[in-house]
Design a protein around this motif. Sequence first.
Motif, PDB file in Angstrom:
ATOM      1  N   ALA A 113      -8.367  -1.550  -2.550  1.00 13.73           N
ATOM      2  CA  ALA A 113      -7.859  -0.147  -1.989  1.00 13.73           C
ATOM      3  C   ALA A 113      -9.175  -0.199  -0.310  1.00 13.73           C
ATOM      4  O   ALA A 113      -9.933  -1.512  -0.366  1.00 13.73           O
ATOM      5  N   PRO A 131      -6.444   2.359  -7.737  1.00 15.91           N
ATOM      6  CA  PRO A 131      -6.964   1.686  -9.219  1.00 15.91           C
ATOM      7  C   PRO A 131      -7.392   3.460  -9.649  1.00 15.91           C
ATOM      8  O   PRO A 131      -7.237   4.292  -9.235  1.00 15.91           O
ATOM      9  N   ASP A 165      -8.247  -2.876 -13.456  1.00 11.69           N
ATOM     10  CA  ASP A 165      -8.317  -3.313 -12.787  1.00 11.69           C
ATOM     11  C   ASP A 165      -8.373  -4.250 -11.366  1.00 11.69           C
ATOM     12  O   ASP A 165      -9.980  -4.342 -11.505  1.00 11.69           O
ATOM     13  N   LYS A 197      -8.229   6.412 -12.447  1.00  7.81           N
ATOM     14  CA  LYS A 197     -10.207   7.007 -12.045  1.00  7.81           C
ATOM     15  C   LYS A 197     -10.389   7.005 -13.459  1.00  7.81           C
ATOM     16  O   LYS A 197     -11.417   6.894 -13.763  1.00  7.81           O
ATOM     17  N   ASN A 232      -9.415 -11.659  -1.833  1.00 14.76           N
ATOM     18  CA  ASN A 232      -9.984 -10.574  -2.956  1.00 14.76           C
ATOM     19  C   ASN A 232     -10.709 -11.429  -3.808  1.00 14.76           C
ATOM     20  O   ASN A 232      -9.891 -12.333  -4.379  1.00 14.76           O
ATOM     21  N   SER A 247      -3.779  -3.752  -7.075  1.00 18.88           N
ATOM     22  CA  SER A 247      -3.586  -2.582  -6.464  1.00 18.88           C
ATOM     23  C   SER A 247      -4.235  -1.857  -5.400  1.00 18.88           C
ATOM     24  O   SER A 247      -5.043  -2.476  -6.163  1.00 18.88           O
ATOM     25  N   HIS A 248      -3.596  -1.284  -4.482  1.00 16.09           N
ATOM     26  CA  HIS A 248      -4.691  -0.565  -3.857  1.00 16.09           C
ATOM     27  C   HIS A 248      -5.201   0.547  -4.154  1.00 16.09           C
ATOM     28  O   HIS A 248      -5.262   2.061  -4.018  1.00 16.09           O
ATOM     29  N   SER A 259      -9.171  -4.058  -7.576  1.00 20.03           N
ATOM     30  CA  SER A 259      -8.772  -2.633  -6.358  1.00 20.03           C
ATOM     31  C   SER A 259      -8.437  -3.708  -4.911  1.00 20.03           C
ATOM     32  O   SER A 259      -8.801  -4.434  -4.754  1.00 20.03           O
ATOM     33  N   GLN A 276       1.093  -1.492  -0.326  1.00 16.58           N
ATOM     34  CA  GLN A 276      -0.561   0.428  -0.452  1.00 16.58           C
ATOM     35  C   GLN A 276       1.050   1.473   0.226  1.00 16.58           C
ATOM     36  O   GLN A 276       0.711   2.242   0.563  1.00 16.58           O
TER      37      GLN A 276
END
Length: 530
Positions: A96, A82, A92, A84, A136, A79-80, A94, A53
């Motif tokens: 997050a 993504p 992505d 926009k 995830n 990944s943390h 995510s 992160q």
Amino acid sequence: MPPHRSHLPVFIRSGQLAATITRSIKMKFTFFILFGIITTSQALNILGIFPYQGKSHFIVFKVYLQELANRGHNVTVISHFPEKDAPNNYKDISLAKSASPIEDSVPVERSYLTILGMLYYLTDTGIENCEAMLANQEVQRLIKEKTKFDVVVLEQFNSDCALGIAYKLGAPVVGTVAHILMPWHYQRLGIPYNPAYVPFHFLEGGTKPSLYQRVERTLFDIGFRSLYYLRTQRSNEITLAKYFDDIPPLETLAREIKFLLVSHNFMLTGSRLFPANVIEVGGYHVSKAKQLPADLEKFIQSSEHGVIYISFGSVVKSSSMSETQIQAILGAMAKLPQKFIWKWESDTLVADKNKLYVAKWLPQVDILAHRKTLAFMSHAGMGGTTEAIHYGVPMVAMPIMGDQPANAASIEESGLGVQLQVTELTKENLLAAFKKVLDPEFRENVNRLSKAWHERPLSPLDTAVFWTEFAAKHSKFTFRTAAADVPFYQYINLDVYTILTLIAMLPVIAVWILCCRTKKVVDAKNIKKN
């Protein structure tokens, strides 16, 4: 003013302009069609796995991943962070909110205690990142569906968990790092680590350590690697085993990495003994400068003697400095004619606004690229350091954590700047450091260094993309050096030295045996005489 008609080319004056433009458009249109066909036919499916992160790391990787997509490849990123406004060929997955952010969370202090704290932070986040990623649902679906990927690019930092995913997908791996090598990278890649001249990620001394620093490096190297293998890597294997029952040992998979792209360049970090599959791509993330915000541009333009920029990155919190440290910096500022720009995370700093511009966020690249920026005081993070050498800005490096002490040593050894330890931060020491890097001769040397930094046969970003595509196209080959496969006792020639020592000792042993026998004979004769 348009050129005089008589200066125009003959074919325009003769009325052939329309025909020429038409042919040119047709040629360009044909080229773009052919280029599109070639790009489409060679498009790769690429999976990026970046479960850590740390925003400062991903800022670097983001440029690389976006460029892969720009080249026409289909890129999926775990990944943390993504995107926009991602293009259609950039997807992505995510992570997050599955881990706490670490922005502006580290105080400005340094001791053995903080180094040990960093060690436990690395092991803890390496375990947590693996668990969060494998839990995830989108990641699980990706693996269950056995999505076809031509290559997996992943961060080599605090965990090898991503290697298990790459193994399940049957794809070759390209590793990336946003810093210098971690202690556990050397052996798996067959890179020689000698504390006498190889900088250690978390400690001072650079390529010229003292005896004390060599002992210090050796002990910390053993400690860091041991805890990583016994705690992080072992936990990652246990976590992977909850989902899959056929993952080989992670260290074995790590040795199968096709290429490792490192944020090095010998102009900054010096010559290292890297095998062919470790590629230097330092500086590929540095973007072109943009126009500064109006108020910041006005502040810089009003500085008759130029500006000095101060920032300790996205992780180290400037406003956590002690009052003594703050006063040391403000005191040095007051003695210099330059104006200052400081990344400061709170509203508590009291200073002359005509002398000092503060903000919680600043466009670092755009500031460093400005012609009036004369120096950069930094924590010596690799990202900011490469941006400084890219734009030829001398540095005062004050390392706090991670690879920063090693980077600060490289900054000084290369001639990019000077280093100042946190424990040595006083008004007088900082003033002396600023005066040294502001000297015209010093700045001229930094300009020469920056020019050499840019002189490469291929840009660092093109280099990173080339070897990623190479790994996908030639995945059946291994590019690992033989040094990675040699047992440790052979690697250090322990068996050879043992044999040579025994051979050297043979004459001594023979003489000793002969003397013993002679003594026994003499003693026997003496006994008979008596």
